[in-house]
Write a protein that holds these residues in place. Structure first.
Motif, short mmCIF file in Angstrom:
data_model
loop_
_atom_site.label_atom_id
_atom_site.label_comp_id
_atom_site.label_asym_id
_atom_site.label_seq_id
_atom_site.Cartn_x
_atom_site.Cartn_y
_atom_site.Cartn_z
N ILE A 33 -13.76 -4.38 -6.78
CA ILE A 33 -13.15 -3.11 -6.42
C ILE A 33 -13.83 -2.60 -5.15
N GLU A 34 -13.02 -2.37 -4.11
CA GLU A 34 -13.58 -1.86 -2.86
C GLU A 34 -13.79 -0.36 -2.93
N GLN A 35 -12.79 0.33 -3.46
CA GLN A 35 -12.88 1.78 -3.54
C GLN A 35 -11.85 2.31 -4.53
N ILE A 36 -12.21 3.39 -5.20
CA ILE A 36 -11.27 4.06 -6.10
C ILE A 36 -11.14 5.50 -5.62
N GLY A 37 -9.94 6.00 -5.54
CA GLY A 37 -9.79 7.40 -5.13
C GLY A 37 -8.35 7.82 -5.07
N GLN A 84 0.81 -1.21 0.00
CA GLN A 84 0.00 0.00 0.00
C GLN A 84 0.85 1.26 0.00
N VAL A 85 2.09 1.16 0.50
CA VAL A 85 2.96 2.34 0.48
C VAL A 85 3.30 2.72 -0.96
N GLU A 86 3.63 1.69 -1.76
CA GLU A 86 3.88 1.93 -3.19
C GLU A 86 2.65 2.55 -3.83
N ALA A 87 1.50 2.01 -3.51
CA ALA A 87 0.26 2.51 -4.09
C ALA A 87 0.06 3.98 -3.73
N MET A 88 0.23 4.30 -2.45
CA MET A 88 0.00 5.67 -1.99
C MET A 88 0.98 6.64 -2.65
N THR A 89 2.27 6.23 -2.73
CA THR A 89 3.28 7.17 -3.18
C THR A 89 3.24 7.39 -4.69
N LEU A 90 2.85 6.37 -5.44
CA LEU A 90 2.95 6.47 -6.89
C LEU A 90 1.70 6.99 -7.55
N ALA A 91 0.54 6.67 -6.99
CA ALA A 91 -0.69 6.75 -7.77
C ALA A 91 -1.25 8.16 -7.87
N ASP A 92 -1.85 8.46 -9.03
CA ASP A 92 -2.80 9.56 -9.11
C ASP A 92 -4.10 9.09 -8.47
N ARG A 93 -4.47 7.86 -8.82
CA ARG A 93 -5.64 7.25 -8.19
C ARG A 93 -5.31 5.82 -7.81
N VAL A 94 -5.80 5.41 -6.65
CA VAL A 94 -5.59 4.06 -6.18
C VAL A 94 -6.89 3.28 -6.33
N VAL A 95 -6.76 2.04 -6.83
CA VAL A 95 -7.92 1.16 -6.89
C VAL A 95 -7.67 0.03 -5.90
N VAL A 96 -8.44 -0.01 -4.83
CA VAL A 96 -8.25 -1.06 -3.83
C VAL A 96 -9.15 -2.23 -4.21
N MET A 97 -8.53 -3.40 -4.38
CA MET A 97 -9.31 -4.58 -4.77
C MET A 97 -9.28 -5.63 -3.66
N ASN A 98 -10.35 -6.39 -3.58
CA ASN A 98 -10.44 -7.47 -2.61
C ASN A 98 -11.39 -8.52 -3.14
#
Lengths: 365, 304
Positions: free
Chosen positions: A212-216, A194-208
């Motif tokens: 898709i749980e949430q996009i933002g 999740q650190v990679e996701a937070m630092t790199l993304a314009d938008r993060v897509v959390v999947m489970n």
């Protein structure tokens, strides 16, 4: 440069549904990160975009054109793999130019592009080497170079940093971000970190579990998670979850964590939580919102006494662990606050940042 | 190992019993050399005997002297064989057959192995096992039905397949193709899946993946398969014995036996010389390819 659109995309292996009807719009030049635990369907989704997996249902479109049945070579996408997947018998130069040579680019054009990409990635000195003569980080750069020279519509990254050691991973993360800022190619990036996701993304897509749980945007997900899963997955150390009961208290509401600990819900949230009054819920709060109680306490601060069980100094901050009615809780305090194992400490919960989660649906209220 | 323990018990009864790495290694080396020498003697004696005999005249061979020593060395056997046109024809037939069989085998095996290893299609796993099972059927069982098939073919088409050297080009691959395909499946399967996916993303089609990625990466396997196919076709005895008869159609192993044994007269000197010369080409090929083969095997074996 391209937009990628997923409409109700489904992937089934026999009867097991790996990806269940996901919708996703990726804008031109956007850096989107798919993140989730292993087996959540993020890699499968990426491979379906790449064309390496056929899709069971729904449609994938690039720039509005449906590519469901288009083979990978005609999708004009470049992919960076977790284990680099460099051609072992070719030099770095040959590796990077392979795609261009297959498409019969003129020699000078190939030379120009490879040199340019090598310059961006700082691997000009390595062009004559074979992959086996390179370190992990260098191989990863070459794999990125191979993607960059193609100048594709879309970059796809499949956990590209997972095989690197921690320090190199941080370096390469910055590198990837720098490259993206330079070339501005639409990018889909898969990671479980999740650190990679937070630092790199314009938008993060959390999947489970294939959904898709949430996009933002990273910060939005961090502060306003939609579900308990997202709340727990994003952020490190993870958010604390405590069973609680929402009680009526005159005009307001109380969150009761134990017989002795109960907080008044901030006035501006009472309206929002009122329908759930009387229910058993889950109280969520991040460690940095459980701090030592200061004398100049601000608004919406609830103080309580905690028996400190474990202290983890990190230098710039200290993690403390204590229990509230049997559940372990992590707080993040000032290193000078003088936390001692076995001692009782006055802690403060910043209720402006609290979350209440419905146990049945897992949704954040 | 047991020997080492016994020695330790005697030398230091009161001290805690530590092993000794250098002593273990010494013992391991002693055993290795013992068996190496044993096997070297076992395997090198026959060729040595052949070499000694090849230098003798027929008179000396039949004389009751020490068979392991040459009293009157002579090169007559070599000169006679190398100037006899039949021996040269056997040699040429063998060379042509073996080279063509290697080519045919590779042309069939490599794409077959690629398809079986990588293109998952209905029945591919069963087919891969089937290929190997084919190899397990001994040629001593196969040659009779093959013979029968050729006879039937002859009845139908009037094309004579028996007693033609080129028919071996059809027959030998029944032995080489299954095994070479099996070897190549193993080598291709060991290539990471991401490599062909990377090539797919780079815009390669299956043919390009095979020729530009798989064959170069699996080159050691390809060479192993080539050596195998060549050795099998060079040394094959039963099929040429069954399918070819006239001297101008014979290959080396059968030729030596059938032309150098006249009735009950065994021309031992020439038989030995012929066999020794016949063993040269595979030896030379091994010597050339082995370096390359081992280089390919060890290169990049360790992860950097």
């Amino acid at each position: 440069m391209a937009q990628v659109t997923l409409r109700k995309v489904v992937k089934k292996y026999d009867e097991v549904e790996a990806v269940s009807a996901i919708d996703l719009d990726i804008a031109d030049k956007e850096f989107v990160v798919l993140v989730g635990p292993s087996g959540c369907g993020k890699s499968t989704t990426l491979r379906m975009i790449a064309g390496l997996e056929d899709i069971t249902g729904g449609e994938i479109a690039v720039d509005g054109e449906i590519v469901n049945d288009v083979p990978p070579k005609d999708r004009d996408m470049a992919m960076v793999f977790q284990n680099y997947a460099l051609y072992p018998h070719m030099t770095v130069y040959q590796n990077m130019s392979f795609g261009l040579r297959l498409k019969h680019f003129p020699k000078e054009e190939i030379e120009k592009r490879v040199q340019e990409a090598a310059r961006i990635l700082d691997i000009t000195d390595l062009l004559d080497r074979k992959p086996r003569q390179l370190s992990g980080g260098q191989r990863q750069r070459v794999a990125m170079g191979r993607a960059i020279v193609r100048n594709p519509k879309v970059f796809l990254f499949d956990e590209p940093l997972s095989n690197l050691d921690a320090k190199l991973r941080v370096q390469m993360r910055t590198e990837i971000k720098r490259v993206h800022q330079k070339v501005r190619t639409t990018t889909v990036y898969v990671t479980h970190d999740q650190v990679e996701a937070m630092t790199l993304a314009d938008r993060v897509v959390v999947m489970n579990r294939g959904r898709i749980e949430q996009i933002g945007a990273p910060n939005f997900l961090y502060h306003s998670p939609a579900t308990r899963f997202v709340a727990g997955f994003i952020g490190s150390p993870a958010m604390n979850f405590l069973p609680c009961r929402l009680e009526q208290a005159g005009d307001g509401l109380n969150v009761r964590l134990s017989d002795s600990i109960a907080f008044a819900v901030p006035a501006e949230r009472v309206q929002r939580y009122r329908p759930a009054a009387g229910k058993e819920l889950t109280f969520g709060i991040r460690p940095e919102h459980l701090t030592e109680a200061k004398t100049n306490g601000s608004k919406n601060l609830a103080t309580f006494d905690a028996g400190i069980e474990v202290v983890e100094p990190m230098g710039n901050e200290t993690m403390v662990f204590f229990s509230i009615s049997g559940t372990e809780v992590c707080g993040r305090i000032d290193p000078n606050a003088g936390a001692r194992v076995g001692a009782s400490m006055k802690m403060a919960a910043h209720l402006d940042h609290m979350h209440l989660i419905d146990n049945a649906s897992g949704r954040v209220l | 190992m047991t020997a080492a323990t016994v020695v330790m018990d005697k030398s230091a009864p009161t001290r805690p019993r530590y092993g000794s790495m250098s002593r273990d290694r010494r013992w391991a080396l002693r055993w290795s050399y013992f068996f190496l020498v044993l096997f070297a003697i076992f395997f090198l004696t026959p060729p040595l005997y052949m070499f000694i005999t090849s230098l003798k005249t027929s008179a000396e061979i039949s004389a009751a002297t020490n068979p392991w020593w040459v009293y009157h060395p002579s090169l007559t056997n070599y000169i006679e064989l190398l100037t006899s046109s039949t021996y040269i024809i056997f040699f040429r037939n063998s060379a042509i057959v073996s080279i063509f069989v290697v080519c045919i085998t590779m042309i069939i095996s490599v794409p077959a192995a690629f398809a079986l290893a990588r293109m998952k299609f209905w029945g591919s796993a069963v087919l891969a096992t089937g290929v190997f099972l084919t190899y397990l059927i001994p040629d001593t069982l196969l040659f009779i039905p093959l013979f029968k098939m050729f006879a039937v073919f002859n009845e139908w088409t009037d094309i004579q397949l028996i007693n033609k050297w080129w028919v071996l080009l059809i027959v030998y691959p029944t032995l080489t193709v299954p095994f070479c395909t099996w070897i190549m499946i193993g080598y291709f399967a060991s290539i990471p899946k991401e490599l062909d996916e990377a090539a797919l993303m780079d815009g390669a089609n299956y043919r390009q993946i095979l020729f530009k990625i798989f064959i170069p990466v699996a080159l050691p396997g390809l060479i192993a398969a080539t050596i195998f196919a060549f050795t099998v076709s060079w040394a094959q005895f039963l099929y040429p014995l069954a399918f070819t008869t006239s001297p101008d159609q014979l290959v080396l192993p059968v030729g030596i036996i059938t032309t150098l044994i006249k009735g009950d007269v065994f021309n031992w000197g020439q038989i030995m010389t012929g066999a020794l010369l016949g063993a040269a080409p595979p030896l030379i090929i091994y010597a050339f390819l082995m370096d390359y083969y081992i280089a390919g095997l060890t290169a990049g074996a360790t992860k950097g």
